[in-house]
Scaffold this active site. Structure first.
Site, PDB file in Angstrom:
ATOM      1  N   SER A 190       0.834  -1.189   0.000  1.00 27.95           N
ATOM      2  CA  SER A 190       0.000   0.000   0.000  1.00 27.95           C
ATOM      3  C   SER A 190       0.880   1.255   0.000  1.00 27.95           C
ATOM      4  O   SER A 190       1.713   1.408  -0.890  1.00 27.95           O
ATOM      5  CB  SER A 190      -0.964  -0.046   1.183  1.00 27.95           C
ATOM      6  OG  SER A 190      -1.968   0.936   1.067  1.00 27.95           O
ATOM      7  N   GLU A 320      -8.724  -5.066  -5.078  1.00 29.53           N
ATOM      8  CA  GLU A 320      -8.119  -4.112  -4.151  1.00 29.53           C
ATOM      9  C   GLU A 320      -9.148  -3.268  -3.406  1.00 29.53           C
ATOM     10  O   GLU A 320      -9.095  -3.102  -2.193  1.00 29.53           O
ATOM     11  CB  GLU A 320      -7.170  -3.184  -4.910  1.00 29.53           C
ATOM     12  CG  GLU A 320      -5.925  -3.831  -5.464  1.00 29.53           C
ATOM     13  CD  GLU A 320      -4.804  -3.936  -4.459  1.00 29.53           C
ATOM     14  OE1 GLU A 320      -5.006  -3.542  -3.287  1.00 29.53           O
ATOM     15  OE2 GLU A 320      -3.722  -4.418  -4.823  1.00 29.53           O
ATOM     16  N   HIS A 409      -7.570  -5.472  -0.724  1.00 26.40           N
ATOM     17  CA  HIS A 409      -6.356  -4.730  -0.396  1.00 26.40           C
ATOM     18  C   HIS A 409      -5.790  -5.179   0.953  1.00 26.40           C
ATOM     19  O   HIS A 409      -6.498  -5.194   1.963  1.00 26.40           O
ATOM     20  CB  HIS A 409      -6.696  -3.239  -0.339  1.00 26.40           C
ATOM     21  CG  HIS A 409      -5.543  -2.317  -0.173  1.00 26.40           C
ATOM     22  ND1 HIS A 409      -4.627  -2.092  -1.173  1.00 26.40           N
ATOM     23  CD2 HIS A 409      -5.157  -1.545   0.879  1.00 26.40           C
ATOM     24  CE1 HIS A 409      -3.732  -1.205  -0.750  1.00 26.40           C
ATOM     25  NE2 HIS A 409      -4.034  -0.867   0.498  1.00 26.40           N
TER      26      HIS A 409
END
Length: 510
Positions: A190, A320, A409
């Site tokens: 991330s 995601e 994600h």
């Protein structure tokens, strides 16, 4: 418990050895960024007398707490703001044996939208890596305004400067923990993955690592200096202070958090779109790295000139935007509201959403929006990053679907670290052991000798798909989404065309 002692440039450290792994926790790699050192580049760690006990995690960077609705993210975020002694520019080391030498080193940079997170989150426990012969390091760095503003006469990209200082510490001291300073892999997920992608472009990080792994990040999510200065001015206005380092230092952290939250969630928001009408943070990431300074002198969308000898592994999860990014807010959206949401930061919103099923009777507006964000923010730019990289690049996709969040994600991280037991609240009880073994082994193999176990992306346009049965597949991530708005879009298109001509394979999904 057995205690091991090592020496660093700042003094001696004692770590605890249990179950074949020695841990040195809360180790300062830079001076405490307090007082006049707030909003200033990192300085060398102060020396200490005697032996410093390094058996407990240290302080963490100042940050707002998790929203009560998002507490399930705690395994990936960590304990929040732990004030401690203010020495939160610290790192943690797991090693099989500090008395050995030549072990591969992996340095992990945590995510959290450049606003939250720490290297002490349960998902990042380095025991499994150390068990398998790797010296694993996790790093804290400055977040939010403290890490990513642009104050007049001051430094930009302070959070990235912290990460670079930590890599310097690793180069200078990791041999004392059994690691090889010439075989360092920096990786992150991330915001941490995006940080790694930009470290590949930074002349200040050149030579500090041999390999890089970018998980759910890429080298396009940055703002030019003028827009970061605009954000800085907006925050100063919200705080009712002059735009100076002295004025910002006088503000308590809690007041800073409230102002940040107001800019992120409340209207009117600062308009952080570029000349093409694109906000690279898409109103979900307020703070981003800044281009146009000495850390990142080049604009986005161009190949790095500092990483020809660095191997890159990069990938995303299949879904995601299923987790975070406002996805929990989209459930009640109709088509008009979905278009308005995306159009606030992306000019061709309706066309992109239509491409992702906006008008498909079998789909919903929420599904179209999350699918579009998945490609726009992650999958498409990550593949372009792989093709731009001047060294070898390898691509993966995490496709295993957790019962509640799908292939969302951050859900790849516990499999990489072999910490799924600590993350059951996120992934459920059904995590396949074979998937954990395959991902962890690939990361260890890449860090050890630069080969994750599948062919490079530029030669094959194939990606390793990590599912219950991992296998190499033709990559179906589109390359074009968002490419038309890159500052050097013509060059990007030509680069992709050259790769297609060389490999004589089509861009799958483009």
């Amino acid at each position: 418990m057995v205690v091991h002692t090592v020496s660093t440039g700042a003094g001696k450290l004692s770590g605890a050895h249990t179950d074949g792994v020695t841990r040195f926790l809360g180790v300062p790699y830079a001076a405490a960024p307090v007082g006049d050192s707030r909003f200033a580049p990192p300085a060398p760690a102060e020396r200490w007398e005697g032996t410093r006990e390094a058996t407990e995690y240290g302080a963490t960077a100042p940050q707002p707490g998790l929203h009560p609705a998002h507490t399930y993210l705690a395994p990936l975020v960590g304990p929040g703001w732990v004030t401690g002694d203010g020495h939160y520019l610290n790192l943690n080391v797991w090693t099989p044996d500090p008395g050995t030498s030549g072990l591969p080193v992996m340095v992990y940079i945590h995510g959290g939208g450049f606003m939250i997170g720490s290297g002490s989150a349960p998902a990042f426990d380095g025991t499994a890596f150390a068990r398998d012969g790797v010296v694993l390091v996790t790093v804290n760095y400055r977040l939010g305004a403290a890490g990513f503003l642009a104050l007049p006469g001051g430094s930009t990209n302070i959070g990235l400067r912290d990460q670079i200082a930590a890599l310097h510490w690793v180069r200078d001291h990791i041999a004392g923990f059994g690691g090889n300073p010439d075989n360092v892999t920096v990786f992150g997920e991330s915001a941490g993955g995006t940080s790694v992608a930009f470290l590949l472009h930074s002349p200040k990080a050149s030579g500090l690592f041999r390999r890089a792994i970018v998980q759910s990040g890429h080298d396009e999510m940055a703002r030019p200096l003028a827009l970061t200065e605009k954000l800085t001015h907006a925050l100063a206005q919200r705080l009712a202070i002059p735009t100076t380092a002295v004025a910002f230092r006088a503000k308590p952290e809690a007041e800073m958090f409230r102002a940040q939250a107001a800019l992120l969630r409340n209207e009117p928001r600062p308009d952080l779109r570029d000349d093409n009408g694109v906000d690279p943070g898409h109103r979900r990431a307020l703070f981003l790295p800044t281009t146009g300074d000495d850390v990142l002198p080049d604009p986005i969308g161009v190949p790095s000139t500092h990483s020809h000898d660095v191997d890159l592994m990069i990938g995303t999860t299949r879904e995601e935007a299923n987790l975070g990014l406002g996805a929990d807010e989209f459930a009640g959206f109709d088509a008009c509201r979905a278009v308005a949401e995306l159009a606030a930061t992306y000019p061709d919103a309706e066309a992109l959403l239509d491409r992702h099923g906006l008008h498909d009777p079998a789909a919903t507006a929420a599904h179209a929006l999350t699918s579009a964000y998945t490609d726009l923010l992650f999958r498409s730019p990550s593949r372009r990053t792989a093709l731009r990289h001047p060294g070898r690049s390898y691509v993966y996709e995490f496709a295993w679907r957790a019962p509640q969040h799908g292939a969302a994600h951050g859900l790849d991280v516990p499999f990489v670290f072999d910490t799924t037991d600590a993350c059951r609240v996120l992934i459920g009880e059904a995590a396949p052991d074979a998937l954990t073994h395959a991902m962890h082994e690939a990361w260890v193999g890449f860090a050890t000798h630069g080969a994750p176990g599948w062919p490079s992306y530029g030669d094959t346009r194939k990606a390793m798909r990590f599912d219950a049965d991992p296998q190499l597949c033709a990559d179906d991530a589109p390359l074009d989404i968002g490419a038309e708005f890159l500052p050097d879009a013509t060059s990007t298109t030509q680069s992709s065309s050259r790769a297609d001509h060389k490999n004589r394979t089509p861009i799958v999904g483009a």
